[in-house]
Design a protein around this motif. Structure first.
Motif, mmCIF file in Angstrom:
data_model
loop_
_atom_site.group_PDB
_atom_site.id
_atom_site.type_symbol
_atom_site.label_atom_id
_atom_site.label_comp_id
_atom_site.label_asym_id
_atom_site.label_seq_id
_atom_site.Cartn_x
_atom_site.Cartn_y
_atom_site.Cartn_z
ATOM 1 N N ILE A 27 0.870 -1.175 0.000
ATOM 2 C CA ILE A 27 0.000 0.000 0.000
ATOM 3 C C ILE A 27 0.902 1.218 0.000
ATOM 4 N N ASP A 28 0.802 2.003 -1.070
ATOM 5 C CA ASP A 28 1.680 3.147 -1.252
ATOM 6 C C ASP A 28 3.133 2.655 -1.228
ATOM 7 N N GLU A 29 3.946 3.158 -0.293
ATOM 8 C CA GLU A 29 5.345 2.737 -0.246
ATOM 9 C C GLU A 29 5.605 1.690 0.834
ATOM 10 N N MET A 30 4.551 1.192 1.468
ATOM 11 C CA MET A 30 4.705 0.202 2.529
ATOM 12 C C MET A 30 4.317 -1.191 2.019
ATOM 13 N N TRP A 31 5.108 -2.175 2.410
ATOM 14 C CA TRP A 31 4.835 -3.583 2.087
ATOM 15 C C TRP A 31 4.588 -4.311 3.397
ATOM 16 N N TYR A 32 3.367 -4.807 3.574
ATOM 17 C CA TYR A 32 2.965 -5.455 4.812
ATOM 18 C C TYR A 32 3.052 -6.969 4.639
ATOM 19 N N ILE A 33 3.684 -7.634 5.624
ATOM 20 C CA ILE A 33 3.893 -9.079 5.613
ATOM 21 C C ILE A 33 3.201 -9.672 6.836
ATOM 22 N N VAL A 34 2.386 -10.697 6.617
ATOM 23 C CA VAL A 34 1.640 -11.337 7.700
ATOM 24 C C VAL A 34 1.879 -12.838 7.641
ATOM 25 N N GLY A 35 2.100 -13.436 8.812
ATOM 26 C CA GLY A 35 2.137 -14.891 8.935
ATOM 27 C C GLY A 35 3.399 -15.519 8.375
ATOM 28 N N GLY A 36 3.258 -16.764 7.963
ATOM 29 C CA GLY A 36 4.397 -17.563 7.530
ATOM 30 C C GLY A 36 4.906 -18.441 8.659
ATOM 31 N N ARG A 51 0.617 -19.778 18.412
ATOM 32 C CA ARG A 51 -0.513 -20.543 17.889
ATOM 33 C C ARG A 51 -1.687 -19.650 17.497
ATOM 34 N N HIS A 52 -1.440 -18.344 17.349
ATOM 35 C CA HIS A 52 -2.513 -17.465 16.888
ATOM 36 C C HIS A 52 -2.835 -17.799 15.432
ATOM 37 N N PRO A 53 -4.120 -17.715 15.017
ATOM 38 C CA PRO A 53 -4.459 -18.033 13.621
ATOM 39 C C PRO A 53 -3.692 -17.208 12.598
ATOM 40 N N LEU A 54 -3.275 -15.983 12.963
ATOM 41 C CA LEU A 54 -2.529 -15.168 12.012
ATOM 42 C C LEU A 54 -1.087 -15.655 11.840
ATOM 43 N N ALA A 55 -0.588 -16.413 12.821
ATOM 44 C CA ALA A 55 0.759 -16.982 12.699
ATOM 45 C C ALA A 55 0.671 -18.305 11.949
ATOM 46 N N SER A 56 0.192 -18.234 10.717
ATOM 47 C CA SER A 56 -0.084 -19.415 9.911
ATOM 48 C C SER A 56 0.621 -19.321 8.569
ATOM 49 N N GLU A 57 0.731 -20.468 7.932
ATOM 50 C CA GLU A 57 1.240 -20.530 6.572
ATOM 51 C C GLU A 57 0.068 -20.650 5.604
ATOM 52 N N GLY A 58 0.213 -20.041 4.445
ATOM 53 C CA GLY A 58 -0.798 -20.177 3.406
ATOM 54 C C GLY A 58 -2.012 -19.304 3.570
ATOM 55 N N LEU A 59 -1.964 -18.293 4.440
ATOM 56 C CA LEU A 59 -3.094 -17.398 4.557
ATOM 57 C C LEU A 59 -3.076 -16.367 3.425
ATOM 58 N N SER A 60 -4.152 -15.610 3.283
ATOM 59 C CA SER A 60 -4.241 -14.582 2.244
ATOM 60 C C SER A 60 -4.494 -13.234 2.901
#
Length: 390
Positions: free
Chosen positions: A136-145, A174-183
């Protein structure tokens, strides 16, 4: 190669043939849109061979081409993430080989077709694969993995202009956001920018939706709202709804209570900015409350309709059940009649056998009578001959 597409306006799926130097079949790669071209990087092929090649699909001509880049490319990998900055730089982050997980950042200059691995600053970033990213704009947001052993609880942001990593928030294990393969995707709600994440796997598959509100004034402490899978931000307004229901917020009064007779070194300009931001947030929350109320009203209408349909279906079911009982009784009667007819048929067979026996006996008797009659006629002639001769 065949490319499948969906017309989102007409809700129609289709297949298009492509030409050119078609890449090998693969999975775990990244696809990035730059103008009217799709850039495909990396992945692994059918034999699980790791790839680090770059291919471009021109969506106007549906023609594939291979990029012959110079300098040192990223190590072959899959399950990484990719983004484009300023319509020129392709950024590749993370991913894994079959045994190694990466946290490196690589940049491909799409004008000169040169790879580079720039120095980054900021927070330390743990290696990961299967994460999701959105720019978004100049920021790249990374979640999970994760790394097949542990999920990554940090939500990261990379300033693509300054190449500085920052950790927006760290979640529990074990939070759901700390997952692999999310969108993940971005959305604008009432003028505010949000990140919306869904799904993923961290030992179990998740179907929860999470929403993060991005605030330029305070990116280090963003707010995360958790919601059910079918209502992306409904739970985010629960507390505000209860507060708004009990009393109206009066921010000037709160400020008077906090600052009456007390010295404070906070500038009034900053305070006013905070007040305005809180008021804007209040407006957003009230709007969300209204939307939630409207949604509740629509759901009530649907529930009433479903109840009505259920009543009608119950009546119809009872009618069908009564008809079924009647048909069962009729079937029982027919089965009894069939059994009686079968008995009659069996008795008819025995009678027919007796008739056949009687017919044979009659035939035998008639034959005996005929033989006897013949014998009597022959015997009378002899005596007549003797008598006549006498």
């Amino acid at each position: 190669m065949i490319v499948h597409f969906i017309n989102l306006e007409m809700h129609v799926c289709g297949v298009m043939e492509t030409s050119g130097k078609i890449p090998v079949a693969r999975g775990g790669h990244s696809v990035t849109l730059v103008g009217s071209k799709l850039i495909v990087f990396g992945g692994e092929d059918r034999s699980r061979k790791l790839l680090n090649d770059v291919h471009v699909l021109d969506l106007q001509t549906m023609t594939w081409s291979v990029v012959e880049a110079t300098q040192t490319p990223p190590a072959p990998r899959f399950d990484h993430s990719a983004a484009v900055h300023s319509e020129r730089y392709l950024l590749i982050f993370g991913g894994c080989s079959h045994s190694v997980f990466f946290n490196d950042l690589h940049v491909l200059d799409l004008h000169t077709m040169e790879w580079s691995q720039p120095q980054v600053q900021g927070d330390l970033v743990s290696p990961r694969a299967g994460h999701a990213g959105i720019s978004i704009d100049e920021m790249w947001y990374i979640v999970g993995g994760g790394d097949n052993n542990n999920g990554c609880p940090e939500t990261l942001a990379l300033n693509m202009s300054k190449l500085v990593w920052s950790t927006l928030t760290t979640l529990k294990e074990r939070h759901p956001l700390a997952s692999e393969g999310l969108s993940i995707c971005s959305a604008i709600i009432d003028g505010g920018k949000y990140l919306v994440a869904f799904g993923g796997y961290n030992g179990k598959y998740n179907n929860e939706v999470f929403v993060m509100k991005l605030k330029p004034r305070d990116l280090s402490h963003p707010k995360i709202f958790q919601s059910p899978a079918a209502a992306a931000a409904a739970a985010s307004v629960t507390a505000a709804y209860a507060l708004a229901k009990s009393e109206k917020l009066d921010f000037p009064q709160i400020i008077d209570l906090n600052f009456n007779g007390v010295e404070n070194n906070v500038p009034k300009k900053d305070i006013n900015l905070e007040i305005n931001a809180i008021k804007e947030e209040k407006v957003v929350l009230e709007s969300s409350i209204d939307e939630a109320r409207a949604e509740n009203s629509r759901l009530r209408e649907k529930i009433d309709e479903l109840k009505s349909n259920h009543t009608e279906l119950s009546k119809e079911l009872q009618s069908v059940q009564s008809q079924l009982i009647s048909e069962r009784s009729r079937c029982f009667k027919l089965e009894a009649q069939i059994a009686e007819l079968q008995k009659m048929l069996e008795s008819l067979e025995s009678i027919e056998n007796e008739v056949q026996i009687l017919r044979r006996q009659k035939s035998a008797l008639e034959q005996e009578m005929e033989v006897s009659s013949t014998q009597q006629q022959g015997s009378g002639g002899v005596w007549r001959w003797i008598a006549g001769g006498t």
